[in-house]
Structures are given as structure tokens and as C-alpha cells.
Design an enzyme around this catalytic site. Structure first.
Site, PDB file in Angstrom:
ATOM      1  N   ASP A 122       0.864  -1.183   0.000  1.00 41.68           N
ATOM      2  CA  ASP A 122       0.000   0.000   0.000  1.00 41.68           C
ATOM      3  C   ASP A 122       0.897   1.227   0.000  1.00 41.68           C
ATOM      4  O   ASP A 122       1.998   1.198   0.552  1.00 41.68           O
ATOM      5  CB  ASP A 122      -0.900   0.013   1.232  1.00 41.68           C
ATOM      6  CG  ASP A 122      -1.999  -1.037   1.172  1.00 41.68           C
ATOM      7  OD1 ASP A 122      -2.426  -1.399   0.064  1.00 41.68           O
ATOM      8  OD2 ASP A 122      -2.442  -1.487   2.244  1.00 41.68           O
ATOM      9  N   ASP A 137      -6.930  -1.380  -4.741  1.00 40.66           N
ATOM     10  CA  ASP A 137      -7.997  -1.058  -3.786  1.00 40.66           C
ATOM     11  C   ASP A 137      -8.988  -0.050  -4.364  1.00 40.66           C
ATOM     12  O   ASP A 137     -10.198  -0.132  -4.104  1.00 40.66           O
ATOM     13  CB  ASP A 137      -7.404  -0.491  -2.493  1.00 40.66           C
ATOM     14  CG  ASP A 137      -6.541  -1.489  -1.739  1.00 40.66           C
ATOM     15  OD1 ASP A 137      -6.722  -2.704  -1.931  1.00 40.66           O
ATOM     16  OD2 ASP A 137      -5.681  -1.045  -0.957  1.00 40.66           O
TER      17      ASP A 137
END
Length: 166
Positions: A122, A137
């Protein structure tokens, strides 16, 4: 040349996976240490290298190391992929196909990252949002919202006229 539904979806899914993996590789190359960051827009947007060993939005990321976590998360992802494929295959609705392609592309991007790296990379930190996320995402979230909205609209009609299911 007109593409069939399956070819169109495959191209969208492949493009999402490629974009996700390319951005993750760039982050891993430019920010080799977890926690490394660069501010893009002061007070609003930062790229910060983070590894999520849990599920969406970092849930279960900080729990104690567990030898079952990785296989379980891979299995749950595969079940979600299978459920999405089933919904898409039963539908003639183009919006369901678009939503399914977005969800599948994001899920496959994160799945590949999890299998290869033991967790999901991330890096996007929008300061007013409490979580760090990635390109996959974004597509999963947009596709999921679109899928639920379309299915709810079809359920509301309830007159059988909606071309959602075969």
C-alpha cells in the site's frame, strides 16, 4: 473490430493488474524501506510505503504472526473472485460486467502481490482518509460500489424487466 464481452473484460482486468503491479514495483524500488514517504501535496497527499499483511483497510494487519493468515487470506480472495465471476456470468447487464471487471482486476492485482510478497503493498495516503491504500484497492472499491448499486437498483425494480440475470 468489435470485442466480445469476455475479451473486453480480459483486457480491462489485465490493464488494472498491470497498472497495480507497475505502481507497486515503482514504490518498492523508490521507497525500499517500509515507512519511507514523499509528500506530493502538502497536507493532502503522501506516498508512503506500507505492507498490509491483513485484509482491506489494514484490518488484522497488526495481529500476531500466524502461519494460517496468508493461506486463509489467499483462500478468501479466491472465494471472492469465484463469487464475482459467478455474478458476472449470470448477468447480461453491462454495468454488472464493468463492475465485475474492476473488482476482478483489483482482486487479482492484490492476490498476486500477496502471493509473491506475503502481503499487499500500500502507498497512497490521502490525509483526510485514515487508511493507506493502492491502485487495486481503488478499482475494487469503485467496482464493489457499482456492483452493489446496480444489483440494488435491479432488486428495487422487481418487475422482472431488468436484463440483469440470464
Amino acid at each position: 473490430m468489435k470485442l466480445s464481452k469476455n475479451r473486453w473484460m480480459a483486457l480491462v482486468i489485465a490493464a488494472i493488474v498491470a497498472a497495480d503491479w507497475a505502481t507497486k514495483a515503482l514504490v518498492q524500488q523508490r521507497f525500499p524501506s517500509r515507512g519511507d514517504q514523499v509528500t506530493l501535496i502538502d497536507g493532502l497527499l503522501t506516498f508512503q510505503h506500507s505492507i498490509n499483511h491483513g485484509i482491506s483497510w489494514g484490518m488484522f494487519n497488526d495481529s500476531a504472526p500466524n502461519p494460517w493468515r496468508l493461506p486463509l487470506l489467499i483462500l478468501l480472495t479466491l472465494i471472492g473472485i469465484g463469487a464475482t465471476i459467478s455474478i458476472v456470468r449470470q448477468s447480461r447487464d453491462r454495468w454488472i460486467h464493468v463492475a465485475g471487471a474492476l473488482v476482478l482486476g483489483g482482486a487479482l492485482g492484490n492476490l498476486g502481490d500477496r502471493v509473491l510478497n506475503g502481503g499487499v503493498t500500500d502507498f497512497i495516503h490521502v490525509h483526510f482518509f485514515p487508511y493507506i491504500f493502492n491502485v487495486a484497492d481503488i478499482f475494487i472499491s469503485i467496482g464493489g460500489v457499482l456492483l452493489v448499486a446496480r444489483m440494488l437498483l435491479d432488486a428495487r425494480r422487481g418487475d422482472g424487466s431488468a436484463p440483469t440475470h440470464a
